[in-house]
Design an enzyme around this catalytic site. Structure first.
Site, PDB file in Angstrom:
ATOM      1  N   LYS A  35      78.308  90.946   5.849  1.00 26.14           N
ATOM      2  CA  LYS A  35      78.097  90.327   4.207  1.00 26.14           C
ATOM      3  C   LYS A  35      77.048  90.520   3.245  1.00 26.14           C
ATOM      4  O   LYS A  35      76.153  90.398   3.884  1.00 26.14           O
ATOM      5  CB  LYS A  35      78.656  88.630   4.176  1.00 26.14           C
ATOM      6  CG  LYS A  35      77.494  88.231   4.775  1.00 26.14           C
ATOM      7  CD  LYS A  35      77.631  86.672   4.922  1.00 26.14           C
ATOM      8  CE  LYS A  35      76.795  86.180   5.907  1.00 26.14           C
ATOM      9  NZ  LYS A  35      77.084  84.434   6.293  1.00 26.14           N
ATOM     10  N   TYR A 261      53.139  88.147 -19.469  1.00 25.16           N
ATOM     11  CA  TYR A 261      53.965  87.754 -20.324  1.00 25.16           C
ATOM     12  C   TYR A 261      53.163  86.442 -20.553  1.00 25.16           C
ATOM     13  O   TYR A 261      52.882  86.032 -19.893  1.00 25.16           O
ATOM     14  CB  TYR A 261      55.292  86.903 -20.420  1.00 25.16           C
ATOM     15  CG  TYR A 261      56.112  88.467 -20.902  1.00 25.16           C
ATOM     16  CD1 TYR A 261      55.972  88.958 -21.551  1.00 25.16           C
ATOM     17  CD2 TYR A 261      56.642  88.965 -19.570  1.00 25.16           C
ATOM     18  CE1 TYR A 261      56.924  90.232 -22.469  1.00 25.16           C
ATOM     19  CE2 TYR A 261      58.054  90.021 -20.141  1.00 25.16           C
ATOM     20  CZ  TYR A 261      57.658  90.455 -21.236  1.00 25.16           C
ATOM     21  OH  TYR A 261      58.748  91.499 -21.774  1.00 25.16           O
TER      22      TYR A 261
HETATM   23  C1  LIG Z   1      76.065  84.299   8.242  1.00 25.36           C
HETATM   24  C2  LIG Z   1      77.426  84.041   9.077  1.00 25.36           C
HETATM   25  C3  LIG Z   1      77.111  84.696  10.608  1.00 25.36           C
HETATM   26  C4  LIG Z   1      75.772  85.200  10.616  1.00 25.36           C
HETATM   27  O1  LIG Z   1      74.637  84.595  11.098  1.00 25.36           O
HETATM   28  P1  LIG Z   1      73.370  85.524  11.340  1.00 25.36           P
HETATM   29  O2  LIG Z   1      72.374  83.939  11.374  1.00 25.36           O
HETATM   30  O3  LIG Z   1      72.956  86.081  10.164  1.00 25.36           O
HETATM   31  O4  LIG Z   1      73.168  85.927  12.848  1.00 25.36           O
HETATM   32  C5  LIG Z   1      77.792  83.785  11.209  1.00 25.36           C
HETATM   33  N1  LIG Z   1      78.991  83.212  10.964  1.00 25.36           N
HETATM   34  C6  LIG Z   1      79.291  83.210   9.681  1.00 25.36           C
HETATM   35  C7  LIG Z   1      80.270  81.775   9.755  1.00 25.36           C
HETATM   36  C8  LIG Z   1      77.873  82.819   8.961  1.00 25.36           C
HETATM   37  O5  LIG Z   1      78.751  82.618   7.394  1.00 25.36           O
END
Ligand SMILES: *Cc1c(COP(=O)(O)O)cnc(C)c1O
Length: 365
Positions: A35, A261
């Site tokens: 993701k 800035y």
């Molecule tokens: C993002 C996510 C993961 C992965 O978690 P990590 O700590 O990056 O391994 C796993 N399960 C769900 C439901 C997630 O949203």
């Protein structure tokens, strides 16, 4: 290379994949979480390599992230963690598999799948066991079973939950309780269905800390990208992404002059400053400004002075022997994204995923 870029080391990814696999019990499947552009790297490059290496499944947060993987040629099964009714069409069109996490989404998706003349469309049931984010509650199980009896449009491929604090050993009791709750919910469902969906609850830290909770599959994200949420695990993994830039210009300023800035930085004596072409539009939050964060030049820390601009930031290089055109490291294998993000009380996940799409991605094979 004289531009701001994110280098993505596919050899490191392969190393991390192999390491994480070695932590799994026999026959446990591995889902690669890609993701948010593969935690800010390049989801398609990452997924295509993981597919070649033999990963079993992918997960994305949103449907359009899965669509992008399909367009890049990813053939493996893809779980969409956070489907929304607006995207049901996209999900079916691209053979993505929704997580059904509430009665509303369950009813909406099963009606949609039916209207599309789907049969046994693969779906995943997500249960809330303590994170209180997304998920059915334990007492929804009877309702779900009744609904499943009435439809042939969908079929449950897996049942899963998510841990709230798998990286925090002070929360062991809470986590063990989550695992027990999940086990109970899953066994109720498995006892009532005449087929056997598979089970998963672990993220990266749970692979390490709760081997008893691997069930049939684990979902690993941050570990694949080279971070393990503890110094011991970090040492065994290799960061995939390195954010690098270059010195565009060096100035020598006099005592009393200000930088950037709002004149937020004021020099107390003669100083050498360097202007770096990376700013808050590239993912370096203004929170890093005014001496909080740093970049690394020739292995030395150069503190960020003044406010971070949209496209640039300025650093103090008075004590660093450097020149225009020299390389600048924001994070890499030696300058940990964990340490850099900690300066603003953040975590590696946020710094990695903040690197905006403006930053050129360079794939190292
Ligand atoms: C993002 C996510 C993961 C992965 O978690 P990590 O700590 O990056 O391994 C796993 N399960 C769900 C439901 C997630 O949203």
């Amino acid at each position: 290379m004289g531009v701001t870029r994110l280098e993505i080391d596919l050899k490191a990814l392969q190393h991390n994949y192999t390491y994480l696999r070695s932590k799994l019990s026999k026959n446990v499947k591995m889902m690669g979480v890609v993701k948010a552009f593969g935690y800010g790297s390049d989801a398609c490059e990452v997924a295509l390599l993981l597919e070649e290496l033999g990963i079993d499944y992918f997960a994305v947060a949103y449907a359009y992230e899965g669509k992008a993987l399909r367009k890049a040629g990813v053939k493996s099964r893809i779980l969409v963690l956070h489907p929304q009714p607006d995207n049901f069409h996209m999900i079916i069109k691209h053979c993505l598999e929704p997580s059904l996490y509430s009665p509303r989404v369950f009813k909406g998706f099963s009606a949609f799948a039916k209207a599309q003349h789907q049969q046994n469309y693969p779906v995943h049931l997500k249960f809330n066991t303590g994170l209180n984010r997304l998920g059915f509650w334990e007492n929804d199980t009877q309702w779900i079973l009744e609904q499943l009896k009435e439809t042939h449009a969908i079929k449950v491929t897996s049942i899963f939950s998510h841990l709230a604090a798998s990286e925090d050993l002070k929360e062991q009791e809470f986590t063990k309780n989550q695992i027990a709750r999940f086990t109970k919910i899953a066994s109720t469902l498995l006892n009532s269905l005449d087929y056997t969906p598979f089970l998963h609850q672990s993220n990266t830290s749970a692979i390490i800390n709760y081997p008893e909770a691997q069930f049939d599959m684990v979902r690993t994200g941050i570990g694949l990208y080279g971070y393990g949420n503890t110094p011991e695990e970090d040492a065994k993994l290799q960061p995939v992404s390195s954010l690098k830039s270059v010195i565009s210009q060096i100035h020598t300023i006099e005592p009393g002059e200000t930088v950037g800035y709002n004149r937020a930085y004021k020099a107390s004596d003669y100083q050498k400053t360097a202007t770096i072409p990376i700013g808050h539009a590239d993912g370096i939050s203004r929170a890093y400004g005014n001496g909080v964060g740093y970049v690394t030049i020739h292995g030395k820390k150069a503190p960020i002075i003044g406010n971070v601009c949209m496209d640039m930031l300025m650093v103090n290089v008075t004590d660093i022997n450097c020149k225009e055109g020299d390389e600048v490291v924001i994070f890499d294998k030696h300058v940990s994204a964990v340490d850099v993000s900690a300066t603003i009380h953040s975590i590696s996940y946020e710094l990695l995923t903040a690197v905006s799409q403006r930053v050129k991605r360079v794939i190292l094979r």
